[in-house]
Structures are given as C-alpha cells and as structure tokens.
Enzyme design. Structure first.
Site, PDB file in Angstrom:
ATOM      1  N   ASP A   5       1.065  -1.038  -0.039  1.00 12.59           N
ATOM      2  CA  ASP A   5      -0.337  -0.320   0.138  1.00 12.59           C
ATOM      3  C   ASP A   5       1.251   1.348   0.015  1.00 12.59           C
ATOM      4  O   ASP A   5       2.102   0.425   0.516  1.00 12.59           O
ATOM      5  CB  ASP A   5      -0.862   0.203   1.358  1.00 12.59           C
ATOM      6  CG  ASP A   5      -1.573   1.527   0.842  1.00 12.59           C
ATOM      7  OD1 ASP A   5      -2.169   1.659   0.350  1.00 12.59           O
ATOM      8  OD2 ASP A   5      -2.450   2.136   2.051  1.00 12.59           O
ATOM      9  N   GLY A  38      -3.004   8.576  -4.325  1.00 13.40           N
ATOM     10  CA  GLY A  38      -4.270   9.163  -4.631  1.00 13.40           C
ATOM     11  C   GLY A  38      -4.595  10.628  -5.948  1.00 13.40           C
ATOM     12  O   GLY A  38      -5.127  10.377  -6.539  1.00 13.40           O
ATOM     13  N   CYS A  69      -4.575  -1.678  -1.867  1.00 15.95           N
ATOM     14  CA  CYS A  69      -4.584  -0.367  -1.872  1.00 15.95           C
ATOM     15  C   CYS A  69      -5.979  -0.445  -3.355  1.00 15.95           C
ATOM     16  O   CYS A  69      -5.435  -0.966  -4.202  1.00 15.95           O
ATOM     17  CB  CYS A  69      -3.395   0.442  -2.295  1.00 15.95           C
ATOM     18  SG  CYS A  69      -3.673   2.031  -3.482  1.00 15.95           S
ATOM     19  N   CYS A 182     -10.955   3.096  -0.533  1.00 14.34           N
ATOM     20  CA  CYS A 182      -9.464   2.922   0.493  1.00 14.34           C
ATOM     21  C   CYS A 182      -9.225   2.223   1.512  1.00 14.34           C
ATOM     22  O   CYS A 182      -9.582   2.454   1.809  1.00 14.34           O
ATOM     23  CB  CYS A 182      -9.364   4.497   0.373  1.00 14.34           C
ATOM     24  SG  CYS A 182      -7.866   5.187   1.106  1.00 14.34           S
ATOM     25  N   THR A 183      -8.515   1.524   1.354  1.00 13.20           N
ATOM     26  CA  THR A 183      -7.950   0.820   1.898  1.00 13.20           C
ATOM     27  C   THR A 183      -7.312   1.624   4.277  1.00 13.20           C
ATOM     28  O   THR A 183      -7.875   1.241   4.326  1.00 13.20           O
ATOM     29  CB  THR A 183      -7.058  -0.022   1.867  1.00 13.20           C
ATOM     30  OG1 THR A 183      -5.386   0.580   2.021  1.00 13.20           O
ATOM     31  CG2 THR A 183      -7.324  -0.915   0.712  1.00 13.20           C
ATOM     32  N   HIS A 184      -6.911   3.041   3.535  1.00 11.75           N
ATOM     33  CA  HIS A 184      -6.688   3.708   4.851  1.00 11.75           C
ATOM     34  C   HIS A 184      -8.214   3.624   5.812  1.00 11.75           C
ATOM     35  O   HIS A 184      -8.392   3.999   6.778  1.00 11.75           O
ATOM     36  CB  HIS A 184      -6.314   4.638   4.343  1.00 11.75           C
ATOM     37  CG  HIS A 184      -5.007   4.501   4.056  1.00 11.75           C
ATOM     38  ND1 HIS A 184      -4.111   4.533   3.806  1.00 11.75           N
ATOM     39  CD2 HIS A 184      -3.894   5.783   4.657  1.00 11.75           C
ATOM     40  CE1 HIS A 184      -3.254   4.517   2.611  1.00 11.75           C
ATOM     41  NE2 HIS A 184      -2.591   5.138   4.227  1.00 11.75           N
TER      42      HIS A 184
HETATM   43  N1  DGL Z   1      -4.907   3.214   0.485  1.00  8.41           N
HETATM   44  C1  DGL Z   1      -5.150   3.659  -0.436  1.00  8.41           C
HETATM   45  C2  DGL Z   1      -6.203   2.745  -1.159  1.00  8.41           C
HETATM   46  O1  DGL Z   1      -6.688   2.201  -1.547  1.00  8.41           O
HETATM   47  C3  DGL Z   1      -4.529   4.750  -0.735  1.00  8.41           C
HETATM   48  C4  DGL Z   1      -4.262   6.262  -0.034  1.00  8.41           C
HETATM   49  C5  DGL Z   1      -3.284   6.908  -0.923  1.00  8.41           C
HETATM   50  O2  DGL Z   1      -2.044   7.052  -1.186  1.00  8.41           O
HETATM   51  O3  DGL Z   1      -4.083   8.262  -1.796  1.00  8.41           O
HETATM   52  O4  DGL Z   1      -6.072   3.980  -2.200  1.00  8.41           O
END
Ligand code: DGL
Length: 264
Positions: A5, A38, A69, A182-184
């Site tokens: 990620d 992103g 991600c 988004c995984t965050h």
């Molecule tokens: N964790 C990521 C996702 O699932 C992206 C976050 C990022 O770097 O913008 O999209």
C-alpha cells in the site's frame, strides 16, 4: 505473501487476512516515500508499483501478492500480473455488496480522487449499481488523516468534516450504504460513522480480499508460518520513528525496517 500500500492503509487488509488465514506469513511494503498514491498519474503509479513489487518478490519469494490499495489496484493489476508468475490479488471498492444491500437505492463511494475518476469504478457502478443513485466523493486528504490517527491517535475533526461534506448535501439524504473505497478509511470507521449517521452502513473490502486470497492460494494458505510473522518495510518518510516499531509489532509483524528488502 506480500502486501503493498502507499502507507499503513493496507493494515486493514492485513488484519482481515490474519483473521481468516492466521498461519500465513505476511510481508508488508508501505510506500511512504510516494504517499499519497491518490494524486499520482497512472503511468507513474504503474511503473513505481511494478518495480517495487518485483524487487520485493525477488528478495523474499512468496506464493501471492496483495495490492492492498484501491488506487493502485484500479490501474496496475494487468501490468503487474504480466511481470509476475504468482497470483496477484487486488482490492475493489465494495460497490456490488453495497448496491445489493441498499434499501433506499442511494449509495456513496468514498475514495481517493484517483479511484473515483477511474474507469474501473465507473464500470463497477454500471455493472452492479445500475439501479442506484451513486454519489462519488474523491477525498484528497482523508488517507493522510487516517495515517495521522493511526500514528498518534489525533484526528482533525474539522478536516474530516470537510472531506465528508459532499455527502451532507440534501440530495443525498437517503444515502444508506457508504463504500469505504480506500484501505485507509476503515482506520477512521468510528469517526466517519459518527459523522454520517447511524442510518448509513459502512462497507469495506477486507473480508472479500481475504476470501479471494484463500481461494487463489488453495493449500498454500494452510501453510503455517514462522512464529514471529513477516516483516514490515516502509520506503521512508514519516515512519522513521522508533516508537512506531512497537505499533507495527502489535499488528503481527516481526520487525519494521526502513528501505527496500535485501535478498536473504
Ligand atoms: N490506501 C490507498 C487506497 O486504498 C490509497 C491512499 C493514498 O495513497 O492516496 O486507495
């Protein structure tokens, strides 16, 4: 297995995999040096992720790779699969289950700007949410808020409200399912739920990815790993803080290392 990620968002996928496949060794690559994904152009993202993952797999060979991600998965999977001979599992925003579960027919997709404008998401909406009204929100700063919250427990609630504000427009008042694309974002699950209201169900992709990985690995998923777990690498930046190593170990990793893996 390797997970990748742009940062610590993929931990939400790692946790779901650990619940389902507790014996599987997980190595994690957090590309903090290029965070956030992103805002990156697709070509740069494809080149960067393909190089990073190819070198990681050469250093620590594994049975599968998980691109944990959504932003990267929407663009890099074909190129990466062409480079590797092992299965590559991606993360797809959970538009299908959200549309199926919606009673109002109004759903939201909250993701990075890159993901919401991708052809991939447009196709998922067309295929699986044709009967729904869909509000797509590209949140430029939400992943960074999640990074901060995971690191030190602080959350700028005004900034969170700004990121979520498009969902508050009167035309979307019947929204009943919100895809965390988004995984965050599951790291901010409680704060997001408090802002959007109890009538909105938050839907993420963690369990679906874990099931898919189990399918593609077959018997390899049953292989017991070494007791200490895998390694967590970050390409640099904000993770260069000794205090965070303990948090990473608490997530089930043996060690946190800055830089790229060296062949063993
Ligand atoms: N964790 C990521 C996702 O699932 C992206 C976050 C990022 O770097 O913008 O999209």
């Amino acid at each position: 297995m390797w997970l990748l990620d742009s940062g610590i968002g993929g931990l939400t996928i790692a946790r779901a995999i650990r619940r389902r496949l507790p014996g599987l060794v997980q190595h994690y690559m957090a590309d903090h040096a290029a965070f956030p994904y992103g805002g990156l152009a697709s070509e740069s993202l494809v080149a960067r992720v393909c190089d990073l993952v190819t070198r990681a797999v050469a250093a620590h060979p594994v049975d599968a790779v998980v691109i944990a991600c959504n932003t990267a998965s929407t663009v890099v999977l074909p190129a990466l699969r062409a480079r590797l001979s092992i299965p590559v599992v991606g993360v797809v925003p959970a538009i299908r289950p959200a549309a199926a579960a919606s009673t109002s027919g109004v759903i939201g997709v909250l993701a990075t700007p890159g993901t919401v404008k991708s052809v991939h998401v447009a196709t998922l909406i067309e295929r699986f949410a044709g009967d729904c009204r869909v509000v797509k929100v590209g949140a430029p700063g939400l992943a960074a808020l999640a990074e901060q919250y995971w690191r030190d427990g602080t959350l700028d609630t005004d900034a969170l409200a700004r990121e979520l504000s498009p969902l508050q427009a009167p035309e979307w008042h019947a929204l009943d399912q919100l895809v965390l694309g988004c995984t965050h974002y599951p790291l901010l699950q409680e704060a997001i739920a408090a802002m959007v209201g109890a009538h909105v169900t938050l839907v993420d992709s963690g369990d679906a990815v874990a099931r898919r990985l189990e399918d593609v690995l077959g018997d390899a998923s049953l292989k017991q790993g070494d007791s200490g777990g895998g390694r967590f690498y970050t390409t640099g930046g904000p993770m260069e803080d000794a205090g965070l190593a303990a948090r990473i170990r608490a997530e089930g990793f043996r060690a946190m290392l800055v830089g790229e893996p060296a062949p063993v």
